[in-house]
Design a protein around this motif. Structure first.
Motif, PDB file in Angstrom:
ATOM      1  N   LYS A  29       0.850  -1.198   0.000  1.00 25.06           N
ATOM      2  CA  LYS A  29       0.000   0.000   0.000  1.00 25.06           C
ATOM      3  C   LYS A  29       0.895   1.261   0.000  1.00 25.06           C
ATOM      4  N   LYS A  33       1.371   4.211  -3.021  1.00 26.28           N
ATOM      5  CA  LYS A  33       1.228   5.673  -2.855  1.00 26.28           C
ATOM      6  C   LYS A  33       2.465   6.406  -3.371  1.00 26.28           C
ATOM      7  N   GLY A 100      -0.038   3.331  11.116  1.00 21.63           N
ATOM      8  CA  GLY A 100       0.085   4.622  10.426  1.00 21.63           C
ATOM      9  C   GLY A 100       1.248   5.467  10.946  1.00 21.63           C
ATOM     10  N   GLY A 132       0.656   9.435  11.257  1.00 22.24           N
ATOM     11  CA  GLY A 132      -0.707   9.934  11.450  1.00 22.24           C
ATOM     12  C   GLY A 132      -0.876  10.729  12.739  1.00 22.24           C
ATOM     13  N   ALA A 134      -0.454  11.602  16.958  1.00 24.96           N
ATOM     14  CA  ALA A 134      -0.505  10.884  18.238  1.00 24.96           C
ATOM     15  C   ALA A 134      -1.316   9.595  18.085  1.00 24.96           C
ATOM     16  N   ILE A 136      -3.939   7.441  18.647  1.00 23.14           N
ATOM     17  CA  ILE A 136      -5.206   7.857  19.240  1.00 23.14           C
ATOM     18  C   ILE A 136      -5.612   6.965  20.412  1.00 23.14           C
ATOM     19  N   GLN A 137      -5.311   5.679  20.319  1.00 21.07           N
ATOM     20  CA  GLN A 137      -5.691   4.746  21.392  1.00 21.07           C
ATOM     21  C   GLN A 137      -4.978   5.052  22.707  1.00 21.07           C
ATOM     22  N   LEU A 143       0.690  11.995  23.970  1.00 23.47           N
ATOM     23  CA  LEU A 143       0.979  13.431  24.097  1.00 23.47           C
ATOM     24  C   LEU A 143       2.257  13.661  24.880  1.00 23.47           C
ATOM     25  N   TYR A 146       5.284  13.137  22.826  1.00 19.90           N
ATOM     26  CA  TYR A 146       5.652  14.286  21.990  1.00 19.90           C
ATOM     27  C   TYR A 146       6.419  15.318  22.817  1.00 19.90           C
ATOM     28  N   TYR A 192       2.610  16.428   3.811  1.00 16.47           N
ATOM     29  CA  TYR A 192       1.935  17.666   4.205  1.00 16.47           C
ATOM     30  C   TYR A 192       2.118  17.902   5.697  1.00 16.47           C
TER      31      TYR A 192
END
Ligand code: HXC
Length: 517
Positions: A29, A33, A100, A132, A134, A136-137, A143, A146, A192
């Protein structure tokens, strides 16, 4: 098979598993891209066979949303060390095929480990971003990860060179690590950077904008100045990082590497004696001056598409790495505005932090006037460039080619800002302002009393030009150390740099200055 051999076999299998990241489907994949995987990028960036991977067996510790059942060895980032042209570097490359490339607590720990090692060993740190954001889980643990990275970015700033390559998404708070590093490179079309994506933008401001128009490479190369370099292919981007490093020292206690130079040091460039147009309002391309004086015409321009009225970048004189800052008469007449001032200031500070001498080429008509500039704080932005030059203790050689007026004369590394060698071409005009402007102010009142006011002003312009539109008035006071033949510029710079190699200058002890941010 002996017990030991079994264990070795298991190790080899685990390594193979880790090297596959998120699996063949995810790798395919990624390729579809038009992107490479983290490991493929590392292989292209480093000297062949030099990569030593660390933390291959790290797994995340999250148990939310079924994450305890999803473990991938390495946890989405490949970290370690290797060499570029034989010089040690540390790096991390986010692996988009694993969750990701999103940042977990453990991914952050892996990144911090190589950053800490880079600091300890005094070697550059390179981050290849493709994520992608942080994870998310994980919520707050991601955070905090980071924040750990940002803290290290700041501590490493000015100690080791830090370079960020953006090879995919870089969104949300994730953008702040690249922003805190010295140089950012973005891939055209596939990368981006933005704080909030198009959907959030639409919700909050109602604005419709595509990902590319919001934070694509060309936006950040031309409008925001967030990225210093762009590349069309990943191969080109990684080669650019290698090239950039060749101009830089390993850390702030070392000098940039000298390169054997077979470009004659006494090479005269006769064409420079005729490069300045007769008409003072006519432009010429400062790139032509730069490429004619530096070794082999090689110049690595930084932010080439942003604030094009000032040129900054790296080159060599007799094999010695220098930072070049030059006004560009062919872009807005080389005027200094907010963006050009900030661009110049950041570059000057980078060079000063890393012991890279500065060569400044001046042809500047002044600061750009008007409400647009004043409302955007040209006062503070111009002061940044001033601050950077004032603070810089590296060797500073300034050549004034043509215009050098008023505040912009001072800001562009004049003698009083501790310039070591300030030379001027015979075409230099060093004055408080341009002759026409000066004459109109000085003689306007008297002109009204004359029969031919226009002629009176014209005579005033001629008088002012004769008096000030030359280098000799400044040279008379020692503000210019010598007026040089343009064709000798390369030779004079090389001699100057040799002389300045033992320069010692330190600023007063302080916690830190208060640059007008
Ligand atoms: C966990 C993530 C993830 C994330 C992607 N994935 N982003 N997992 N946390 N942040 C997973 C996907 O679920 C998917 O898993 C796999 O990665 C590939 O993602 P896709 O969506 O299939 O890829 P693509 O279509 O190329 O889209 C890429 C993307 C999109 C545009 C980046 O994934 C996306 O919008 N992600 C979320 C971006 C985001 O909002 N991040 C959080 C920002 S908040 P499967 O298992 O399906 O293959 C933030 C705060 C930081 O970062 C503050 C720091 C100070």
């Amino acid at each position: 098979m002996s017990n030991q051999l079994n264990k070795v076999k298991e190790l080899i299998e685990l390594r193979e598993e880790a090297r596959l990241g998120g699996g063949q489907k995810a790798i395919d994949k990624q390729h579809q891209k038009g992107k490479y995987t983290a490991r493929e990028r590392i292989a292209m960036l480093l000297d062949e066979g030099s990569f030593e991977e660390l933390d291959m067996f790290v797994k995340h510790r999250c148990t939310n949303f079924g994450q305890d059942k999803k473990h991938i060895l390495g946890d989405g980032v490949v970290t370690g060390y290797g060499t570029i042209e034989g010089r040690l570097i540390y790096l991390y490359a986010q692996d988009f095929t694993v969750f990701g490339g999103s940042l977990s607590e453990t991914m952050a720990q892996k990144i911090c480990k190589v950053m800490d090692m880079a600091m300890k060993m005094g070697a550059p740190c390179i981050g290849l971003n493709d994520s992608g954001g942080a994870r998310i889980q994980e919520g707050i643990n991601a955070l905090s990860g980071y924040a750990e990275i940002f803290q290290r970015n700041v501590m490493a700033s000015g100690v080791i060179p830090q370079i960020s390559g953006i090879f995919g998404p870089c969104a949300g708070g994730a953008v702040y690590s690249p922003a805190l590093t010295d140089f950012t490179l973005m891939m055209e079309g596939t990368s981006y950077m933005f704080l909030t994506g198009p959907k959030v933008v639409k919700t909050v401001t109602g604005e419709d904008v595509t990902q590319e128009d919001l934070g694509g490479a060309s936006v950040h190369a031309t409008k925001s100045g967030v990225t210093h370099f762009t590349a069309e292919t990943e191969e080109e981007g990684l080669a650019m990082i290698r090239l950039l490093l060749s101009y830089l020292p390993q850390n702030n206690m070392e000098e940039a590497p000298f390169v054997e130079c077979d470009d004659a040091t006494d090479r005269l460039e006769d064409s420079l004696n005729e490069i300045i147009p007769d008409n003072p309002n006519k432009a010429y391309d400062m790139h032509e001056v730069i490429t004619r004086i530096v070794d082999h015409g090689e110049f690595l321009e930084v932010q080439p598409q942003y604030a094009t009225n000032i040129i900054v970048g790296f080159a060599r004189f007799n094999g010695q790495s220098v930072g070049i800052v030059a006004n560009q008469p062919s872009s807005y007449a080389g005027v200094l505005d907010c963006n050009a001032s900030r661009k110049g200031a950041r570059f000057v500070r980078f060079c000063d932090a890393f012991n890279i001498p500065l060569v400044t080429l001046v042809d500047v008509p002044g600061f750009l006037p008007g409400t647009g500039q004043e409302y955007n704080a040209i006062i503070l932005n111009g002061a940044k460039l001033m601050y950077a030059y004032c603070e810089a203790t590296v060797p500073k050689i300034t050549i004034t080619l043509r215009k050098s007026y008023g505040g912009s004369h001072i800001v562009m590394s004049c003698k009083q800002l501790r310039g070591d060698l300030n030379y001027a071409w015979p075409t230099a005009e060093i004055a408080v302002m341009g002759a026409a402007g000066a004459a109109n102010i000085l003689f306007a009142k008297e002109a009204k009393t004359k029969e031919d006011p226009a002629k009176f002003i014209e005579d005033g312009i001629a008088e002012y030009t004769k008096l000030f539109a030359n280098p000799y008035n400044a040279a008379r006071y020692g503000y210019i150390d010598d007026v040089i033949e343009p064709r000798n510029t390369r030779f004079r710079i090389i001699r100057g740099l040799q002389q300045l190699q033992t320069k010692k200058l330190t600023n007063p002890a302080k916690k830190h200055g208060n640059i007008p941010l």
